[in-house]
Design an enzyme around this catalytic site. Structure first.
Site, PDB file in Angstrom:
ATOM      1  N   HIS A  55       4.903   7.185  -3.821  1.00 44.81           N
ATOM      2  CA  HIS A  55       4.456   5.916  -3.246  1.00 44.81           C
ATOM      3  C   HIS A  55       4.073   6.103  -1.778  1.00 44.81           C
ATOM      4  O   HIS A  55       2.984   5.693  -1.346  1.00 44.81           O
ATOM      5  CB  HIS A  55       5.575   4.886  -3.377  1.00 44.81           C
ATOM      6  CG  HIS A  55       5.198   3.514  -2.909  1.00 44.81           C
ATOM      7  ND1 HIS A  55       4.847   2.502  -3.770  1.00 44.81           N
ATOM      8  CD2 HIS A  55       5.128   2.977  -1.663  1.00 44.81           C
ATOM      9  CE1 HIS A  55       4.567   1.409  -3.083  1.00 44.81           C
ATOM     10  NE2 HIS A  55       4.733   1.679  -1.788  1.00 44.81           N
ATOM     11  N   GLU A  56       4.946   6.731  -1.003  1.00 50.15           N
ATOM     12  CA  GLU A  56       4.661   6.918   0.424  1.00 50.15           C
ATOM     13  C   GLU A  56       3.538   7.934   0.639  1.00 50.15           C
ATOM     14  O   GLU A  56       2.751   7.801   1.585  1.00 50.15           O
ATOM     15  CB  GLU A  56       5.926   7.363   1.153  1.00 50.15           C
ATOM     16  CG  GLU A  56       7.088   6.392   1.057  1.00 50.15           C
ATOM     17  CD  GLU A  56       6.725   4.995   1.517  1.00 50.15           C
ATOM     18  OE1 GLU A  56       5.841   4.856   2.386  1.00 50.15           O
ATOM     19  OE2 GLU A  56       7.310   4.028   0.994  1.00 50.15           O
ATOM     20  N   HIS A  59       0.317   6.038   0.410  1.00 50.47           N
ATOM     21  CA  HIS A  59      -0.004   5.345   1.656  1.00 50.47           C
ATOM     22  C   HIS A  59      -0.599   6.310   2.679  1.00 50.47           C
ATOM     23  O   HIS A  59      -1.616   6.022   3.315  1.00 50.47           O
ATOM     24  CB  HIS A  59       1.266   4.717   2.250  1.00 50.47           C
ATOM     25  CG  HIS A  59       1.724   3.485   1.554  1.00 50.47           C
ATOM     26  ND1 HIS A  59       0.893   2.439   1.252  1.00 50.47           N
ATOM     27  CD2 HIS A  59       2.962   3.116   1.119  1.00 50.47           C
ATOM     28  CE1 HIS A  59       1.588   1.475   0.661  1.00 50.47           C
ATOM     29  NE2 HIS A  59       2.850   1.868   0.563  1.00 50.47           N
ATOM     30  N   ASP A 131       4.018  -4.789   0.014  1.00 49.47           N
ATOM     31  CA  ASP A 131       2.613  -4.401   0.191  1.00 49.47           C
ATOM     32  C   ASP A 131       1.684  -5.480  -0.365  1.00 49.47           C
ATOM     33  O   ASP A 131       0.702  -5.871   0.283  1.00 49.47           O
ATOM     34  CB  ASP A 131       2.335  -3.072  -0.507  1.00 49.47           C
ATOM     35  CG  ASP A 131       3.168  -1.927   0.049  1.00 49.47           C
ATOM     36  OD1 ASP A 131       3.495  -1.988   1.242  1.00 49.47           O
ATOM     37  OD2 ASP A 131       3.476  -0.992  -0.701  1.00 49.47           O
TER      38      ASP A 131
END
Length: 312
Positions: A55-56, A59, A131
């Protein structure tokens, strides 16, 4: 704010047995004040860590490929505040004007985590809650407040939320038609959908970088901006810095004069027993990166339980 930062840096330096407050102490203090304290006591399963890492990474990779996005300062899967992981992208300078491209890039970056879950995990999870909330607010602000919609034009469509006061009607007249409200919703949906497809396209073109970054996060837990840049260039990462544990120095022995009646080696009786220093509990919640500015900032995954229970 500056006073709190300096005080926090001094406390961190004292805990690490530093003779002086160094830049690393200020950096760690800044992150604690802005993003919240680390919660290393929170035990995450390997599956949760892997999900957070992808997930990070989503980003960060999307941010690195958006021209108007702020540069990535740090990526971590260490829980902070209410977030299980975060991508920290502070602005390089004070900004008072934001372009349409800036807003679109911020939406695209915020959706990078959701897109990474779809592409690399094969499932979507509740971790993208903050988000999605942020991108919806940003897109609606673009459409209704600053006239950044070609369909609706340069018109402010939403009234300010005023407090009910004496002499003011409790029931307010609806200022816009149902057709206009439907058009606003359609424009918000279009902006978010376009940026989600854009985020997916960026991640598809940089799959190797996402895989490499996720693996590095699982190994190191935290990557700084320089390490992120190396991964994007396809270069190997340097060996991680391991800070040695502070070693307590033994107290020097002091010689004592012994009387003629004292036995050899005997000295004064100890007055008390020294108690070891204990670090204060710093796990309390503080202001976290979830209250970031509308553009640029940290994109985090909130720890949120879905309806019916279950870990996020």
């Amino acid at each position: 704010d500056l006073e709190n930062l300096v005080n926090e840096a001094a406390l961190l330096a004292a805990r690490k047995d530093h003779n002086t407050v160094i830049m690393e102490d200020f950096e760690e203090a800044k992150e604690k004040v802005m993003l919240g304290p680390e919660r290393r006591s929170l035990v995450l399963s390997e599956a949760d860590k892997r999900l957070t890492a992808y997930h990070e990474s989503g980003h960060a990779v999307v941010a690195c490929n958006c021209e108007f996005a702020d540069p990535v300062h740090k990526v971590t899967i260490i829980p902070r505040g209410q977030a299980l992981g975060l991508t920290f992208t502070p602005p390089q300078r004070d900004e008072y004007h934001h372009s349409k491209e800036k807003y679109l890039d911020s939406i695209c970056m915020a959706l990078g985590g959701r897109a990474a879950e779809e592409l690399f995990i094969g499932q979507i999870h509740s971790g993208a809650y903050s988000d999605l909330k942020k991108v919806t607010q940003t897109a609606r602000f673009m459409v209704t407040q600053v006239g950044m919609s070609e369909s609706l034009g340069p018109i402010a469509y939403e009234e300010s939320h005023e407090q009910v006061f004496l002499g003011r009607d409790y029931s307010r007249r609806q200022a816009h038609s149902e057709q206009t409200l439907r058009t606003i919703d359609s424009e918000v949906e279009r902006i978010v959908d376009e940026q989600l497809r854009r985020a997916r396209s960026i991640l598809e073109q940089h799959r190797d970088e996402v895989e490499t970054m996720a693996a590095a996060l699982l190994e190191r837990e935290t990557l700084d901006g320089e390490e992120v840049a190396l991964i994007m260039k396809g270069e190997p990462l340097p060996d991680p810095k391991i800070e040695p544990e502070p070693i307590s120095k033994p107290e020097p022995e002091t010689a004592t004069d012994e009387g003629p009646d004292d036995p050899v080696g005997s000295g004064p009786e100890p007055v008390g027993t020294a108690q070891p220093d204990t670090a204060p509990d710093i796990a309390a919640d503080t202001a976290t990166a979830t209250d970031a500015p509308e553009t640029g900032g940290d994109e985090d995954r909130e720890e949120r339980d879905p309806p019916g229970g279950g870990a996020s």
